[in-house]
Scaffold this active site. Sequence first.
Site, PDB file in Angstrom:
ATOM      1  N   CYS A  38      32.202  40.609  45.860  1.00  0.00           N
ATOM      2  CA  CYS A  38      30.973  39.918  45.464  1.00  0.00           C
ATOM      3  C   CYS A  38      29.775  40.506  46.209  1.00  0.00           C
ATOM      4  CB  CYS A  38      31.123  38.430  45.776  1.00  0.00           C
ATOM      5  SG  CYS A  38      29.660  37.429  45.407  1.00  0.00           S
ATOM      6  N   SER A  40      27.489  38.931  47.544  1.00  0.00           N
ATOM      7  CA  SER A  40      27.254  38.156  48.766  1.00  0.00           C
ATOM      8  C   SER A  40      27.965  38.801  49.950  1.00  0.00           C
ATOM      9  CB  SER A  40      27.749  36.721  48.583  1.00  0.00           C
ATOM     10  OG  SER A  40      27.039  36.068  47.558  1.00  0.00           O
ATOM     11  N   HIS A  43      25.907  41.694  51.184  1.00  0.00           N
ATOM     12  CA  HIS A  43      24.753  41.338  52.016  1.00  0.00           C
ATOM     13  C   HIS A  43      25.130  41.317  53.495  1.00  0.00           C
ATOM     14  CE1 HIS A  43      22.087  40.661  48.743  1.00  0.00           C
ATOM     15  NE2 HIS A  43      22.644  39.551  48.308  1.00  0.00           N
ATOM     16  N   HIS A  59      35.475  36.051  49.904  1.00  0.00           N
ATOM     17  CA  HIS A  59      35.429  34.605  49.675  1.00  0.00           C
ATOM     18  C   HIS A  59      35.786  34.209  48.243  1.00  0.00           C
ATOM     19  CE1 HIS A  59      31.537  36.133  48.346  1.00  0.00           C
ATOM     20  NE2 HIS A  59      31.470  35.086  47.536  1.00  0.00           N
ATOM     21  N   CYS A 162      33.813  32.040  42.723  1.00  0.00           N
ATOM     22  CA  CYS A 162      32.424  32.280  43.103  1.00  0.00           C
ATOM     23  C   CYS A 162      31.571  32.608  41.888  1.00  0.00           C
ATOM     24  CB  CYS A 162      32.322  33.394  44.145  1.00  0.00           C
ATOM     25  SG  CYS A 162      30.613  33.752  44.630  1.00  0.00           S
TER      26      CYS A 162
END
Length: 360
Positions: A38, A40, A43, A59, A162
Amino acid sequence: MKAALLREVGQPLSIENVEIAQPTSREVLIKTKAVGLCRSDLHFLDGTYPHPLPCILGHEAAGIVEAIGDDVKDVKVGDHVVTFLAPHCGSCEHCDRGALTLCQDPSTKRSANDVSRLSQNGEALPTFLNISAFAEKILVHENGCVAIDKAMPFDRAALLGCAVITGSGAIIRESRVKKGDSVAVIGAGGIGLSAINAAKIAGAQTIIAIDPLPQKLELAKTMGATHCYDAKADNLAKTIVADTGGGVHHAIEAVGRTETTELAWNITRRGGQATILGMIAPGQSFSIHGPTLLQAKTIKGSLMGGSVFKEDMPVLADHYLSGKLHLDDVIAERITLEEINEGFDKLRHSENARSVIIFE
């Protein structure tokens, strides 16, 4: 167990052996079967957002329950489960108000006096987003996972945790899209595609996909987009407002940039809502032209689409199994844990909607 560790920001993840604790009260130990890569995670990998190091990222996961601790009620050994990064306590102010994704009660985590869930050579490792999924096993609070139909393939089930629940939640929970509404989705990655698909399920009449990559716009059409726009086009906001007769009822931002956040606001019609899903980098801000506030439209931030995880996740799995939720084309490639760095390189360059790690 094997895991991919982030030791230094901006550097490749390293595959190493780590230890995972046995579940205690209200905890669930999961054998990992599939994990999505992902943005995220990216990041944190690239240092846009800080996190204690070393740590195991990841996650968006699915697996099989291997063991449970005392007082676990909702899952049992052998269940197929999907994880969720925002476990809820069920009794704090946010939970009482139904905003479960906002719960930060420490009871869902181990205290500083407890043995760490993850460790290496006797040294504790922090758990990333309550999951740390780039590993052969995962240990989470029972409210950080939910059982789904065993007919659901693990690679597609992982996406539910997610990308899908965030994108669909933005449509169903945050925007409450109704039949006949117009929706624009900025960013045709995993989250954006899921929002487009959910808008189609909700009965939206006009579904606009906005992305700079032609191949992603083509994929958006298969998910339900009725109109596509190049994100790099000149005067894009004015064009969309003109083409829609005043803007869309709902704009969903799924990129995480100031300019796309402003675009979402500017293409939202009078009385409509712009929902921001992307993670804007710390220190950045966006601007709203003051007089546009008189248009009585709303801008709303969102965490995980405001989802009610244990209610929404089984429904999403059923949507896939019934053919309403199209996930097969979202997965660009299936890779091994050892190929994780190559997968993130492709994500950095926006080549793939989703790469998924498969654990044998």
